[in-house]
Structures are given as C-alpha cells and as structure tokens.
Write a protein that holds these residues in place. Structure first.
Motif, mmCIF file in Angstrom:
data_model
loop_
_atom_site.group_PDB
_atom_site.id
_atom_site.type_symbol
_atom_site.label_atom_id
_atom_site.label_comp_id
_atom_site.label_asym_id
_atom_site.label_seq_id
_atom_site.Cartn_x
_atom_site.Cartn_y
_atom_site.Cartn_z
ATOM 1 N N SER A 1 -10.876 -10.692 3.835
ATOM 2 C CA SER A 1 -9.362 -10.246 4.077
ATOM 3 C C SER A 1 -8.728 -10.361 4.647
ATOM 4 N N VAL A 2 -6.937 -10.510 4.412
ATOM 5 C CA VAL A 2 -6.568 -11.519 4.993
ATOM 6 C C VAL A 2 -5.296 -10.694 5.404
ATOM 7 N N ASP A 3 -4.676 -10.814 6.799
ATOM 8 C CA ASP A 3 -3.360 -10.312 6.881
ATOM 9 C C ASP A 3 -1.959 -10.499 5.677
ATOM 10 N N VAL A 4 -2.223 -9.621 4.822
ATOM 11 C CA VAL A 4 -1.154 -9.810 3.815
ATOM 12 C C VAL A 4 0.541 -9.969 4.629
ATOM 13 N N GLU A 5 0.277 -8.828 5.087
ATOM 14 C CA GLU A 5 1.689 -8.893 5.593
ATOM 15 C C GLU A 5 2.649 -10.033 6.256
ATOM 16 N N GLU A 6 1.405 -10.191 7.373
ATOM 17 C CA GLU A 6 2.052 -11.901 8.065
ATOM 18 C C GLU A 6 1.920 -12.721 7.314
ATOM 19 N N LEU A 7 1.438 -13.368 6.668
ATOM 20 C CA LEU A 7 1.596 -14.056 5.556
ATOM 21 C C LEU A 7 2.827 -14.172 4.659
ATOM 22 N N ILE A 8 3.047 -12.553 3.817
ATOM 23 C CA ILE A 8 4.371 -12.954 3.404
ATOM 24 C C ILE A 8 5.027 -12.755 4.087
ATOM 25 N N THR A 9 5.196 -12.437 5.675
ATOM 26 C CA THR A 9 6.398 -13.383 6.431
ATOM 27 C C THR A 9 6.588 -14.260 6.339
ATOM 28 N N ARG A 10 5.436 -14.880 6.833
ATOM 29 C CA ARG A 10 5.582 -16.997 6.985
ATOM 30 C C ARG A 10 5.552 -17.226 5.870
ATOM 31 N N ILE B 1 -2.721 -22.474 -1.174
ATOM 32 C CA ILE B 1 -3.872 -22.660 -1.360
ATOM 33 C C ILE B 1 -4.930 -22.043 -0.809
ATOM 34 N N LEU B 2 -5.181 -20.036 -2.046
ATOM 35 C CA LEU B 2 -5.716 -18.989 -1.570
ATOM 36 C C LEU B 2 -7.319 -19.682 -1.480
ATOM 37 N N PRO B 3 -8.054 -18.884 -1.222
ATOM 38 C CA PRO B 3 -9.271 -18.657 -1.257
ATOM 39 C C PRO B 3 -9.778 -17.984 -2.500
ATOM 40 N N HIS B 4 -10.936 -17.932 -3.464
ATOM 41 C CA HIS B 4 -11.326 -17.110 -4.454
ATOM 42 C C HIS B 4 -12.015 -16.117 -3.962
ATOM 43 N N CYS B 5 -12.708 -16.463 -2.488
ATOM 44 C CA CYS B 5 -13.160 -14.654 -2.485
ATOM 45 C C CYS B 5 -12.455 -13.521 -1.748
ATOM 46 N N LEU B 6 -10.595 -13.932 -1.762
ATOM 47 C CA LEU B 6 -9.921 -12.861 -1.776
ATOM 48 C C LEU B 6 -10.045 -11.575 -3.443
ATOM 49 N N ARG B 7 -10.356 -11.899 -4.860
ATOM 50 C CA ARG B 7 -10.630 -11.481 -4.862
ATOM 51 C C ARG B 7 -11.531 -9.896 -5.109
ATOM 52 N N ASP B 8 -10.815 -9.347 -6.142
ATOM 53 C CA ASP B 8 -11.633 -8.126 -5.908
ATOM 54 C C ASP B 8 -12.954 -8.550 -7.104
ATOM 55 N N GLU C 1 -4.010 -6.194 -10.222
ATOM 56 C CA GLU C 1 -3.831 -4.992 -9.499
ATOM 57 C C GLU C 1 -5.096 -4.901 -8.649
ATOM 58 N N ARG C 2 -5.885 -5.415 -8.613
ATOM 59 C CA ARG C 2 -7.245 -4.786 -8.820
ATOM 60 C C ARG C 2 -7.200 -5.854 -6.778
ATOM 61 N N CYS C 3 -6.528 -6.177 -6.737
ATOM 62 C CA CYS C 3 -6.418 -6.861 -5.398
ATOM 63 C C CYS C 3 -5.191 -7.039 -4.773
ATOM 64 N N LEU C 4 -4.843 -7.475 -3.751
ATOM 65 C CA LEU C 4 -3.858 -8.359 -3.460
ATOM 66 C C LEU C 4 -3.013 -9.453 -3.905
ATOM 67 N N LEU C 5 -3.826 -10.270 -4.146
ATOM 68 C CA LEU C 5 -3.499 -12.230 -4.966
ATOM 69 C C LEU C 5 -2.480 -12.173 -5.600
ATOM 70 N N GLY C 6 -2.427 -10.624 -6.921
ATOM 71 C CA GLY C 6 -1.190 -11.159 -7.100
ATOM 72 C C GLY C 6 0.367 -10.948 -6.723
ATOM 73 N N SER C 7 0.541 -9.935 -6.206
ATOM 74 C CA SER C 7 1.758 -9.442 -5.260
ATOM 75 C C SER C 7 1.977 -10.912 -4.466
ATOM 76 N N ILE C 8 0.993 -11.498 -3.446
ATOM 77 C CA ILE C 8 1.253 -12.521 -2.753
ATOM 78 C C ILE C 8 1.383 -14.177 -3.775
ATOM 79 N N ILE C 9 1.193 -14.211 -4.589
ATOM 80 C CA ILE C 9 1.296 -15.168 -6.036
ATOM 81 C C ILE C 9 2.881 -15.186 -5.845
ATOM 82 N N LYS C 10 3.204 -14.060 -6.188
ATOM 83 C CA LYS C 10 4.608 -13.532 -7.001
ATOM 84 C C LYS C 10 5.574 -13.951 -6.082
ATOM 85 N N ILE C 11 5.496 -13.449 -4.674
ATOM 86 C CA ILE C 11 6.145 -13.483 -3.737
ATOM 87 C C ILE C 11 6.525 -14.997 -3.608
ATOM 88 N N ALA C 12 5.049 -15.839 -3.451
ATOM 89 C CA ALA C 12 5.251 -17.288 -2.848
ATOM 90 C C ALA C 12 5.977 -18.100 -4.020
#
Length: 220
Positions: free
Chosen positions: A206-215, A105-112, A130-141
């Motif tokens: 913002s969120v630590d994307v690298e840490e989030l993806i790793t987890r 569950i991601l918050p909408h406030c991360l959007r561009d 690709e305006r923000c990193l949400l797309g990349s997070i969603i794909k990996i998830a």
C-alpha cells in the motif's frame, strides 16, 4: 643474463612507512566524511534545513555504504533510507519540477491479488478494472504529463531509462529499493522524486495515495 633486484632493510622500511601514511590518510578522510555527514544530517533531520547540499549530495551518492554502517551503530537501516530519500526529494525538488519528460514508476506489488493485467514490453499493462487504486493514480499522472510504468523489477527500469531517456523520474517503492533507485538516478544526473510504500512486501502493498497524487500534481 638475469638481473636480480634485492631490497635492503632501509628500502623495505620506507615502503611500510609509506603504507602507514597512506592508511592514516584514508582513515582521516573517512573520519572527515563521517563528521561532515553527521553535521549535515543533523540539520536535515532536526532543523529541517539543507546545509551545503552539493557536498551532502556528493557524500550521499558516493559514500552511502559508510554512512549506512555508521547509522547502524546509532539507529536502524530504515532510518538511514528515510534520511536519504528525504534528502534526494528536497535536493531535486525544483530540478524535477522543471523536467520536461517525466516518468512515474510504480511497483507491481500495488496490484490487487486478482489483477487481470498482463505483462507486456513496458511492464504491467493496466486495464483499469478498479480492483486497486493503480488505475486512478495512472489516470491522474497522465493528465499531468507523466509517462507511467508498472514494473516487476529493476531490469525494466533500466530499459525504460535507456529507451525513453526521461529528464525526471518519480519512483514508488519500499524504503530500501527506493533509496538505491534514487541514488542510482542521482549518480546519472537525473532529477528524482520518491514516495515510499506504507506497507511493503511482494503482494498487496500500500501507499499513501492522497499524498502521492498531491505530489504528482505539484511536480507537473
């Protein structure tokens, strides 16, 4: 015929004595909760260990308002939320990892701020612009077997829980909302993980994307 009951002085005195004993027991119980929490919290923060995790879970789930007031006497509100989030992450790490139906569950406030995505029945429907990193997070998830939802509020989250019935929930939010969300899920017996935002607010957070993806990958 009406009967009228009169209390003599001894009966009234006994009643107040009972109230006094009951109040003393409540205060003693509260003191024990605080003392145990301080000890367990010390080992969690200073020693990086979970001592009596089941006991601490019960206290954190049911008596967090008392713990928060205590923390405000010696620290800050965010400190309490950090400890609570860290505890839930540690306690539910393995049960969450073993869960079969995970949701992120991601918050909408991360959007561009110029995000073109629209609000749908399942929250914000990402268009991967690709305006923000949400797309990349969603794909990996999704590649790691998560169902992903971008939500504008708690109403959506409760509906997702009711309709999808996940056996594990990974949430991203500000410290306060994340703690109370994890606390709510814990009391329902749902294994949970959480990642706090680096910068909160209503927009452009913002969120630590690298840490989030790793987890996300680690907990698949």
């Amino acid at each position: 015929m009406r009967s009228i009951m009169f209390f003599d002085g001894s009966g009234l005195s006994g009643f107040f004595e009972f109230l006094g004993i009951l109040s003393a027991l409540i205060i003693l119980f509260g003191f024990i909760i605080v003392l145990v929490s301080l000890v367990l919290g010390y080992f969690l923060v200073k020693k990086n260990k979970l001592i009596l995790p089941t006991v601490f879970l019960y206290i954190m789930d049911n008596f967090h308002p008392i713990l928060l007031k205590l923390c405000l006497m010696i620290g800050t509100e965010d400190t309490f939320y950090r400890i609570g989030i860290d505890f839930y992450n540690r306690y539910y790490y393995q049960p969450f990892k073993n869960a079969e139906r995970k949701v992120l569950i991601l918050p909408h406030c991360l959007r561009d701020i110029k995000c073109p995505a629209k609000l749908g029945v399942n929250g914000i429907e990402c268009v991967f612009c690709e305006r923000c990193l949400l797309g990349s997070i969603i794909k990996i998830a999704r590649e790691n077997n998560y169902e992903v939802y971008i939500v504008p509020g708690s109403t959506f989250i409760k509906r997702i829980l009711k309709e999808k019935k996940p056996t594990g929930v990974f949430g991203v939010s500000c410290y306060r909302d994340l703690f109370y969300g994890m606390n709510y899920l814990s009391r329902k017996g749902i294994p949970v993980q959480g990642q706090p935002l680096l910068k909160d607010g209503c927009i452009c957070t913002s969120v630590d994307v690298e840490e989030l993806i790793t987890r996300i990958k680690d907990n698949r």
